[in-house]
Write a protein that holds these residues in place. Sequence first.
Motif, PDB file in Angstrom:
ATOM      1  N   LYS A 152       8.374   0.675  -6.589  1.00 15.24           N
ATOM      2  CA  LYS A 152       8.108  -0.756  -6.591  1.00 15.24           C
ATOM      3  C   LYS A 152       8.129  -1.294  -5.161  1.00 15.24           C
ATOM      4  N   PRO A 153       7.318  -2.312  -4.860  1.00 13.69           N
ATOM      5  CA  PRO A 153       7.287  -2.876  -3.501  1.00 13.69           C
ATOM      6  C   PRO A 153       8.656  -3.335  -3.005  1.00 13.69           C
ATOM      7  N   ASN A 154       9.468  -3.920  -3.907  1.00 12.58           N
ATOM      8  CA  ASN A 154      10.792  -4.382  -3.469  1.00 12.58           C
ATOM      9  C   ASN A 154      11.748  -3.231  -3.189  1.00 12.58           C
ATOM     10  N   TRP A 192      15.153  -0.420   0.900  1.00  9.90           N
ATOM     11  CA  TRP A 192      15.398   0.706   1.813  1.00  9.90           C
ATOM     12  C   TRP A 192      15.635   0.201   3.234  1.00  9.90           C
ATOM     13  N   LYS A 193      14.799  -0.742   3.645  1.00 10.16           N
ATOM     14  CA  LYS A 193      14.902  -1.276   5.002  1.00 10.16           C
ATOM     15  C   LYS A 193      16.233  -1.983   5.224  1.00 10.16           C
ATOM     16  N   GLN A 219       0.838  -1.211   0.000  1.00  5.81           N
ATOM     17  CA  GLN A 219       0.000   0.000   0.000  1.00  5.81           C
ATOM     18  C   GLN A 219       0.863   1.248   0.000  1.00  5.81           C
ATOM     19  N   LEU A 220       1.923   1.221   0.802  1.00  2.27           N
ATOM     20  CA  LEU A 220       2.802   2.377   0.889  1.00  2.27           C
ATOM     21  C   LEU A 220       3.535   2.619  -0.422  1.00  2.27           C
ATOM     22  N   SER A 221       3.964   1.547  -1.067  1.00  6.79           N
ATOM     23  CA  SER A 221       4.698   1.685  -2.330  1.00  6.79           C
ATOM     24  C   SER A 221       3.843   2.343  -3.404  1.00  6.79           C
ATOM     25  N   LYS A 222       2.546   2.046  -3.399  1.00  9.31           N
ATOM     26  CA  LYS A 222       1.652   2.661  -4.389  1.00  9.31           C
ATOM     27  C   LYS A 222       1.547   4.165  -4.167  1.00  9.31           C
TER      28      LYS A 222
END
Length: 212
Positions: free
Chosen positions: A30-32, A37-38, A22-25
């Motif tokens: 991209k979700p990855n 980042w993490k 949801q945050l990536s959108k």
Amino acid sequence: MLDTNIILKRLKTHLNVKTDLQLSKILKVKPNTISSWKKRNSMQFDSVIDVCETHHIDLNELLYGVNKLKLPYAAEGKDNVGVKMISSDMQFQYVLQSEKILPSLRAYHFPFLDHCEIAFQVISENMTPTIRVSSFAICQKANLLGLVEGNIYVLVDFNKGIFLHRFKSVLNAEELLFTSDNSFFNDKIFRRESIGELWEIKAAYLGNMLSI
């Protein structure tokens, strides 16, 4: 301390989302990318800043864990304890005669920043969009032995001036590597012996200042 995982958790809370997808959108990545980042404990601040501006999220609260800063108020009492504001036109004098300049300045208090002692007005674009030009970087005294990778510092070189950078790594016993959040600026190497003062940035303030 700027911790990517903590910042992303705060961002999710502000945006009322629960998953990285949801945050990536919202961030338009991209979700990855968020997973990356993490792992690297670093992030693309341009995307985060844009979202914060769109959703009216206070950057001080997101990045530093403090509430939106209110207009500072003058400290009272003989000790004049608080944050001394070093404006852009005073920085040359500070580099030359910091011990004479500081006692003459009025101190100001900021909510939630009781342990901060000094604030330097930002005159370079090397840390934008994280910290903008003309804002005040509010700082707490630090030392070279306690440098934390990813944290932002003000370095005072009494021969060359005042610099604001994010700590990257130790190169060797004499040299330290710092970076900028603005990709147009190159990394910068500082020799330990050249750093006369070191301050860790705890918040940034941009607003109508009282007389300084």
